[in-house]
Design a protein around this motif. Structure first.
Motif, PDB file in Angstrom:
ATOM      1  N   SER A   1       0.840  -1.199   0.000  1.00 24.00           N
ATOM      2  CA  SER A   1       0.000   0.000   0.000  1.00 24.00           C
ATOM      3  C   SER A   1       0.881   1.258   0.000  1.00 24.00           C
ATOM      4  CB  SER A   1      -0.923  -0.021   1.218  1.00 24.00           C
ATOM      5  OG  SER A   1      -1.570   1.214   1.352  1.00 24.00           O
TER       6      SER A   1
ATOM      7  N   THR B   1       2.657   1.640  -3.298  1.00 27.48           N
ATOM      8  CA  THR B   1       1.750   2.131  -4.341  1.00 27.48           C
ATOM      9  C   THR B   1       1.630   3.654  -4.258  1.00 27.48           C
ATOM     10  OG1 THR B   1       0.561   0.038  -4.418  1.00 27.48           O
ATOM     11  CG2 THR B   1      -0.603   1.965  -5.269  1.00 27.48           C
TER      12      THR B   1
ATOM     13  N   ASN C   1      -6.216   5.459 -12.155  1.00 28.69           N
ATOM     14  CA  ASN C   1      -6.943   4.251 -12.583  1.00 28.69           C
ATOM     15  C   ASN C   1      -6.112   2.978 -12.459  1.00 28.69           C
ATOM     16  OD1 ASN C   1      -9.179   5.750 -13.198  1.00 28.69           O
ATOM     17  ND2 ASN C   1      -8.730   5.912 -15.378  1.00 28.69           N
TER      18      ASN C   1
ATOM     19  N   LYS D   1      -3.885   2.393  -9.823  1.00 30.80           N
ATOM     20  CA  LYS D   1      -3.423   2.185  -8.441  1.00 30.80           C
ATOM     21  C   LYS D   1      -3.762   0.791  -7.915  1.00 30.80           C
ATOM     22  CE  LYS D   1      -3.094   6.131  -5.484  1.00 30.80           C
ATOM     23  NZ  LYS D   1      -3.792   7.200  -4.740  1.00 30.80           N
ATOM     24  N   VAL D   2      -5.002   0.366  -8.090  1.00 31.00           N
ATOM     25  CA  VAL D   2      -5.436  -0.930  -7.548  1.00 31.00           C
ATOM     26  C   VAL D   2      -4.652  -2.060  -8.200  1.00 31.00           C
ATOM     27  CG1 VAL D   2      -7.383  -2.534  -7.373  1.00 31.00           C
ATOM     28  CG2 VAL D   2      -7.701  -0.110  -6.856  1.00 31.00           C
ATOM     29  N   GLN D   3      -4.481  -1.963  -9.523  1.00 27.65           N
ATOM     30  CA  GLN D   3      -3.718  -2.990 -10.236  1.00 27.65           C
ATOM     31  C   GLN D   3      -2.269  -3.034  -9.754  1.00 27.65           C
ATOM     32  OE1 GLN D   3      -4.293  -2.405 -14.431  1.00 27.65           O
ATOM     33  NE2 GLN D   3      -4.173  -4.601 -14.782  1.00 27.65           N
TER      34      GLN D   3
ATOM     35  N   GLN E   1      -1.105  -2.226  -6.787  1.00 29.66           N
ATOM     36  CA  GLN E   1      -1.032  -2.814  -5.444  1.00 29.66           C
ATOM     37  C   GLN E   1      -1.396  -4.293  -5.425  1.00 29.66           C
ATOM     38  OE1 GLN E   1      -2.714  -0.436  -2.313  1.00 29.66           O
ATOM     39  NE2 GLN E   1      -3.016  -2.206  -0.994  1.00 29.66           N
ATOM     40  N   ASN E   2      -2.388  -4.680  -6.198  1.00 28.98           N
ATOM     41  CA  ASN E   2      -2.920  -6.041  -6.087  1.00 28.98           C
ATOM     42  C   ASN E   2      -2.396  -7.016  -7.129  1.00 28.98           C
ATOM     43  OD1 ASN E   2      -4.394  -5.053  -3.960  1.00 28.98           O
ATOM     44  ND2 ASN E   2      -6.250  -4.761  -5.152  1.00 28.98           N
TER      45      ASN E   2
END
Length: 147
Positions: A15, A18, A39, A41-43, A45-46
């Motif tokens: 986190s 990122t 758009n 960020k989630v990709q 981090q995950n």
């Protein structure tokens, strides 16, 4: 700044990494709309960080930057904007050079500070490429250990 060490990152670091990636990306890539980074960020981090071998630079209180390797490719290297120019990127590159015999990366041509940085640590431009997602020209750069 106390002494900086490098260690392998774990999922609880992702986190914070990122956030470093996002802030540094927005600063370095003013030619790409900020919403693109938002758009992704989630990709980041995950998906991207978990699939990479990630090392971070830290002292006892802060994480200053990280490098993410996928085999011999530097998938990402980012230093907090306020910590740039202090040798942290070089520490991370040198760590990667210590565990690989060659490294490749793609860098946006318009990101001239990064292109100069990579050249200063021994990378050479191999070819010009295009990042289809952002429609921005890139350089494919490579470093090889000389034996």
């Amino acid at each position: 700044m106390s002494s900086i060490t490098i260690r392998q990152a774990n999922t609880s670091d992702f986190s914070g990494l990122t956030e470093i990636w996002f802030n540094a990306s927005v600063k370095a890539h003013d030619f790409i709309p900020e919403i693109y980074w938002e758009n992704n960020k989630v990709q980041m981090q995950n998906t991207y960080l978990p699939m990479s071998e990630v090392y971070l630079a830290e002292d006892t209180t802060n994480i200053y930057g990280f490098i993410a390797l996928v085999e011999n490719t530097i998938a990402a290297i980012f230093v907090s904007p306020e910590q740039q120019g202090k040798g942290i990127g070089k520490l991370l590159i040198n760590h990667a050079k210590g565990i690989r015999n060659n490294l490749e990366l793609n860098v946006y041509q318009q990101n001239t500070n990064s292109v100069r940085f990579y050249e200063s640590v021994g990378f050479k431009v191999l070819e010009e490429t295009l990042d289809e997602e952002t429609e921005s020209k890139e350089f494919l750069m490579r470093w090889e250990r000389s034996f």
